[in-house]
Design a protein around this motif. Structure first.
Motif, PDB file in Angstrom:
ATOM      1  N   PHE A 116       9.509  34.893  56.071  1.00 46.33           N
ATOM      2  CA  PHE A 116       9.045  36.286  57.311  1.00 46.33           C
ATOM      3  C   PHE A 116      10.506  34.917  58.283  1.00 46.33           C
ATOM      4  CE2 PHE A 116       6.211  39.009  58.199  1.00 46.33           C
ATOM      5  CZ  PHE A 116       4.697  38.876  57.300  1.00 46.33           C
TER       6      PHE A 116
ATOM      7  N   LYS B 154      12.796  36.457  56.543  1.00 53.29           N
ATOM      8  CA  LYS B 154      13.449  38.246  57.075  1.00 53.29           C
ATOM      9  C   LYS B 154      14.367  37.791  59.008  1.00 53.29           C
ATOM     10  CE  LYS B 154      10.203  39.200  54.076  1.00 53.29           C
ATOM     11  NZ  LYS B 154       8.349  40.003  53.449  1.00 53.29           N
ATOM     12  N   ASN B 155      13.457  37.134  59.660  1.00 55.02           N
ATOM     13  CA  ASN B 155      13.693  37.848  61.391  1.00 55.02           C
ATOM     14  C   ASN B 155      15.188  37.003  61.364  1.00 55.02           C
ATOM     15  OD1 ASN B 155      11.108  37.500  61.496  1.00 55.02           O
ATOM     16  ND2 ASN B 155      10.761  35.841  62.287  1.00 55.02           N
TER      17      ASN B 155
ATOM     18  N   GLU C   9       1.574  40.464  62.481  1.00 59.07           N
ATOM     19  CA  GLU C   9       2.060  40.067  61.776  1.00 59.07           C
ATOM     20  C   GLU C   9       2.985  38.849  61.448  1.00 59.07           C
ATOM     21  OE1 GLU C   9       0.168  41.899  57.910  1.00 59.07           O
ATOM     22  OE2 GLU C   9      -1.685  41.471  58.972  1.00 59.07           O
ATOM     23  N   ASP C  10       3.839  40.214  62.179  1.00 61.93           N
ATOM     24  CA  ASP C  10       6.313  39.320  62.064  1.00 61.93           C
ATOM     25  C   ASP C  10       6.198  38.476  62.991  1.00 61.93           C
ATOM     26  OD1 ASP C  10       8.353  39.726  62.363  1.00 61.93           O
ATOM     27  OD2 ASP C  10       7.833  40.912  60.851  1.00 61.93           O
ATOM     28  N   LYS C  11       5.381  37.116  62.913  1.00 64.98           N
ATOM     29  CA  LYS C  11       6.205  36.475  64.236  1.00 64.98           C
ATOM     30  C   LYS C  11       6.716  36.664  65.362  1.00 64.98           C
ATOM     31  CE  LYS C  11       4.347  32.605  61.234  1.00 64.98           C
ATOM     32  NZ  LYS C  11       4.367  31.281  61.170  1.00 64.98           N
TER      33      LYS C  11
ATOM     34  N   ILE D 225       9.658  47.744  59.802  1.00 69.47           N
ATOM     35  CA  ILE D 225       9.765  46.252  60.326  1.00 69.47           C
ATOM     36  C   ILE D 225      10.979  46.290  60.412  1.00 69.47           C
ATOM     37  CG2 ILE D 225       9.375  43.917  59.942  1.00 69.47           C
ATOM     38  CD1 ILE D 225       6.651  44.580  59.212  1.00 69.47           C
TER      39      ILE D 225
ATOM     40  N   LYS E  24      13.239  45.037  64.458  1.00 64.82           N
ATOM     41  CA  LYS E  24      13.292  43.898  64.202  1.00 64.82           C
ATOM     42  C   LYS E  24      15.485  44.197  64.545  1.00 64.82           C
ATOM     43  CE  LYS E  24      12.058  41.098  61.600  1.00 64.82           C
ATOM     44  NZ  LYS E  24      11.467  40.670  60.332  1.00 64.82           N
TER      45      LYS E  24
END
Length: 405
Positions: A3, A6-7, A40-42, A141, A145
């Protein structure tokens, strides 16, 4: 950790406040699923979940979301009615339309983008397909983002600086671009912009080909439908002597409608490309969703070939196969354009076109909805121009007529 990677790829840095997201969908199962996936994504904080547009509009000021995922068909107030009301309450709100793959919903999604929606995500047609679709989850997602992060960057002083830059009052800041060493990475997260690194000043560019173009090939993704229409409207009669080939990352149904819209903007015949079709000057061919579109020379004629091969850069249709084939057929008479979009599709194809002596124009960061694809193109150092969207059409018109100044 996956994650965290990805961020960063999506332009959200560790330590940044999570993006505030609202989900609006009348189907309780879908609404719950999207809320859970995003939560669920921080990098994301789901601040609202509503069953219709009215409840969402009423909650905009209280929840103050950065991004809204908005269904089209809902009782009491549908997505198209809610869209302008949301934007009136928060002008910098990012709205992503969510619709199933019907012709009606595709038309509505494209109309919504012309009215201020940032983009769309195509939902599988059944609840069971939604729950099992990895691609849908990734795309949702990714777009939340990437578009949310860009909106944040455009706020405050950054927005003022970009506006003044376009007006010519200040010099452009150093652009951020993907590291060229990363451009060929094949395991990049689908849809996320390519890895970025600070640029040491202006990008390297190369001279235009001395050969007059005999084809125009365009690649685009997020924000592409509006960009394509603006560019095509401005090219005008200059495309009379060349065929125009477009790969826009879109699913089936959407691409056929996009072709119609582009044709209306260009006042030229425009359709999805068909396998075996001979290219004709002054005609526009859009790669159909779910198929790669390439060209080949056959018995003296240049024909379209569609194939059902695996995704390239996690995209289908993909820009790289089209550009590779254009370079092979037209060589130094190739003219290519990369417009706004997530990811880095097209960067490898640009290398092929440049190696063959062709010319490339890419959109600049300030006017791109997402500067992934055009940023990757700029980072290659192989483009002849990096231009604001409003300047691309007029420049193409001149280059197609043999004037590269």
């Amino acid at each position: 950790m996956a994650f965290a990677q990805k961020n960063v790829a999506a332009g959200i840095n560790p330590g940044d406040d999570p993006l505030k997201v609202m989900v609006v969908d009348d189907a309780v199962v879908i609404r719950g699923l999207l809320t859970r996936w995003l939560g669920e994504d921080k990098a994301i904080d789901v601040v609202g979940s509503h069953r219709n547009g009215k409840l969402a509009v009423d909650d905009i000021e209280k929840s103050n979301p950065d991004v809204v995922v908005l269904d089209i068909e809902m009782p009491e107030m549908d997505g198209m009615t809610a869209l302008p009301l949301m934007l009136a309450k928060k002008r910098d709100l990012v709205v992503i339309m969510a619709s199933t793959l019907t012709r009606r919903n595709a038309e509505i999604s494209l109309k919504a983008m012309s009215l201020g929606a940032a983009d769309y995500v195509p939902k599988p047609e059944s609840t069971s397909e939604v729950t099992t679709s990895i691609d849908f989850r990734r795309e949702l997602i990714d777009k939340v983002k990437a578009l949310g992060a860009r909106a944040r960057r455009m706020k405050g002083p950054a927005r003022t600086m970009r506006a003044e830059t376009r007006a010519g009052r200040i010099s452009a800041p150093a652009a951020r671009a993907p590291d060229p060493k990363q451009i060929n990475t094949r395991d990049a997260f689908r849809g996320a912009p390519a890895p970025v690194a600070p640029s040491a000043g202006r990008f390297t560019t190369k001279p235009y080909s001395s050969a007059r173009p005999r084809v125009l090939a365009i690649g685009s993704s997020t924000g592409g439908p509006q960009a394509l229409q603006e560019v095509m409207k401005q090219v005008g009669t200059a495309m009379n002597d060349v065929p125009v080939l477009i790969t826009q990352h879109m699913p089936p149904t959407f691409t056929s409608i996009l072709a119609e819209h582009v044709g209306k903007a260009a006042l030229r015949p425009s359709k999805e490309g068909e396998d075996g079709e001979v290219l004709r000057p002054g005609h526009i061919y859009v790669a159909p969703g779910g198929k790669h579109m390439v060209i080949e020379k056959d018995a003296g004629a240049v024909k379209i070939r569609l194939n059902d091969g695996p995704p390239v850069n996690f995209c289908k249709p993909a820009v790289d196969p089209l550009f590779d084939s254009v370079a092979k057929v037209f060589g130094s008479a190739s003219l290519a354009v990369i417009l706004t979009g997530m990811g880095h599709d097209g960067a490898n194809g640009i290398g092929t076109i440049a190696s063959g002596g062709g010319s490339i124009i890419t959109q600049d960061e300030a006017t791109s909805v997402v500067w992934g694809m055009p940023g990757a193109a700029a980072a290659t150092g192989l483009c002849s121009d990096i231009l604001p969207l409003a300047d691309i059409g007029p420049k193409l018109a001149r280059v197609l007529k043999g004037n590269t100044r």
